[in-house]
Design an enzyme around this catalytic site. Structure first.
Site, mmCIF file in Angstrom:
data_model
loop_
_atom_site.group_PDB
_atom_site.id
_atom_site.type_symbol
_atom_site.label_atom_id
_atom_site.label_comp_id
_atom_site.label_asym_id
_atom_site.label_seq_id
_atom_site.Cartn_x
_atom_site.Cartn_y
_atom_site.Cartn_z
ATOM 1 N N ASN A 93 0.855 -1.181 0.000
ATOM 2 C CA ASN A 93 0.000 0.000 0.000
ATOM 3 C C ASN A 93 0.895 1.236 0.000
ATOM 4 O O ASN A 93 1.904 1.280 0.707
ATOM 5 C CB ASN A 93 -0.894 -0.001 1.236
ATOM 6 C CG ASN A 93 -1.859 -1.174 1.243
ATOM 7 O OD1 ASN A 93 -2.343 -1.580 0.192
ATOM 8 N ND2 ASN A 93 -2.119 -1.737 2.401
ATOM 9 N N HIS A 106 6.621 -1.568 3.455
ATOM 10 C CA HIS A 106 6.416 -2.971 3.845
ATOM 11 C C HIS A 106 5.632 -3.710 2.780
ATOM 12 O O HIS A 106 4.735 -3.157 2.142
ATOM 13 C CB HIS A 106 5.714 -3.080 5.202
ATOM 14 C CG HIS A 106 4.453 -2.261 5.310
ATOM 15 N ND1 HIS A 106 4.482 -0.911 5.517
ATOM 16 C CD2 HIS A 106 3.147 -2.607 5.243
ATOM 17 C CE1 HIS A 106 3.239 -0.450 5.569
ATOM 18 N NE2 HIS A 106 2.410 -1.455 5.394
HETATM 19 P P1 5GP Z 1 -0.574 -0.630 5.780
HETATM 20 O O1 5GP Z 1 -2.014 -0.317 5.988
HETATM 21 O O2 5GP Z 1 0.320 0.551 6.110
HETATM 22 O O3 5GP Z 1 -0.264 -1.218 4.433
HETATM 23 O O4 5GP Z 1 -0.260 -1.797 6.787
HETATM 24 C C1 5GP Z 1 0.225 -1.613 8.079
HETATM 25 C C2 5GP Z 1 0.078 -2.934 8.792
HETATM 26 O O5 5GP Z 1 0.908 -2.898 9.940
HETATM 27 C C3 5GP Z 1 -1.341 -3.216 9.279
HETATM 28 O O6 5GP Z 1 -1.793 -4.453 8.727
HETATM 29 C C4 5GP Z 1 -1.211 -3.259 10.802
HETATM 30 O O7 5GP Z 1 -2.035 -4.246 11.387
HETATM 31 C C5 5GP Z 1 0.263 -3.556 10.990
HETATM 32 N N1 5GP Z 1 0.841 -2.993 12.190
HETATM 33 C C6 5GP Z 1 0.719 -1.709 12.639
HETATM 34 N N2 5GP Z 1 1.447 -1.505 13.756
HETATM 35 C C7 5GP Z 1 2.069 -2.688 14.004
HETATM 36 C C8 5GP Z 1 2.976 -3.105 15.027
HETATM 37 O O8 5GP Z 1 3.369 -2.354 15.921
HETATM 38 N N3 5GP Z 1 3.401 -4.406 14.977
HETATM 39 C C9 5GP Z 1 3.013 -5.257 13.975
HETATM 40 N N4 5GP Z 1 3.504 -6.514 14.020
HETATM 41 N N5 5GP Z 1 2.150 -4.912 13.005
HETATM 42 C C10 5GP Z 1 1.689 -3.635 13.015
#
Ligand code: 5GP
Ligand code: ZN
Length: 120
Positions: A93, A106
């Protein structure tokens, strides 16, 4: 560890440095992979560069190899998690309209039946 100013408030930099806990499943000199705390599928792993890069928008030309390494590690983890035969989803994303919530690049590795639906 080499740290940019942004990295001090970044949740994923803290996981990479060991300051914050995570279920780490892979680590090398360039990348770390750990399980998502709010999984959208039975397997949900995030693969991140160890160095703080905010998003795909912030990649430099010289980081093309790093992105290739992220996909390679995803393939290896998919195999070790037993996902290769049925398949999986790889997702990055980017920015507000892309649904990015953590601004440290990520790659999501999503596996299991719900991976088909999980677009986050
Ligand atoms: P995005 O929406 O930015 O593509 O995805 C971020 C992802 O990071 C989400 O799926 C969320 O659940 C995960 N996430 C956010 N904070 C943390 C964290 O502190 N530890 C872990 N393991 N995952 C996280
Ligand atoms: Zn970071």
């Amino acid at each position: 560890m080499d740290r940019s100013p942004d990295s001090y408030s970044c949740a994923f930099c803290k996981i990479v440095s060991g300051e914050a806990p995570a279920q780490v499943v892979y680590r090398d000199d360039s990348l770390t992979a750990f399980r998502d705390t709010h999984p959208f599928a039975s397997t949900h792993i995030l693969i991140v560069p160890n160095r703080h890069i905010a998003s795909v928008n912030d990649l430099d030309e010289g980081e093309q190899v790093l992105v290739g390494q992220m996909v390679w590690v995803a393939k290896k983890l998919a195999a070790s998690e037993g996902l290769s035969a049925r398949g999986y989803r790889l997702l990055i994303n980017t920015g507000e309209h892309g649904g990015q919530t953590v601004f440290h690049l990520h790659l999501h590795l999503l596996g299991g039946p719900l991976a088909r639906l999980a677009l986050k």
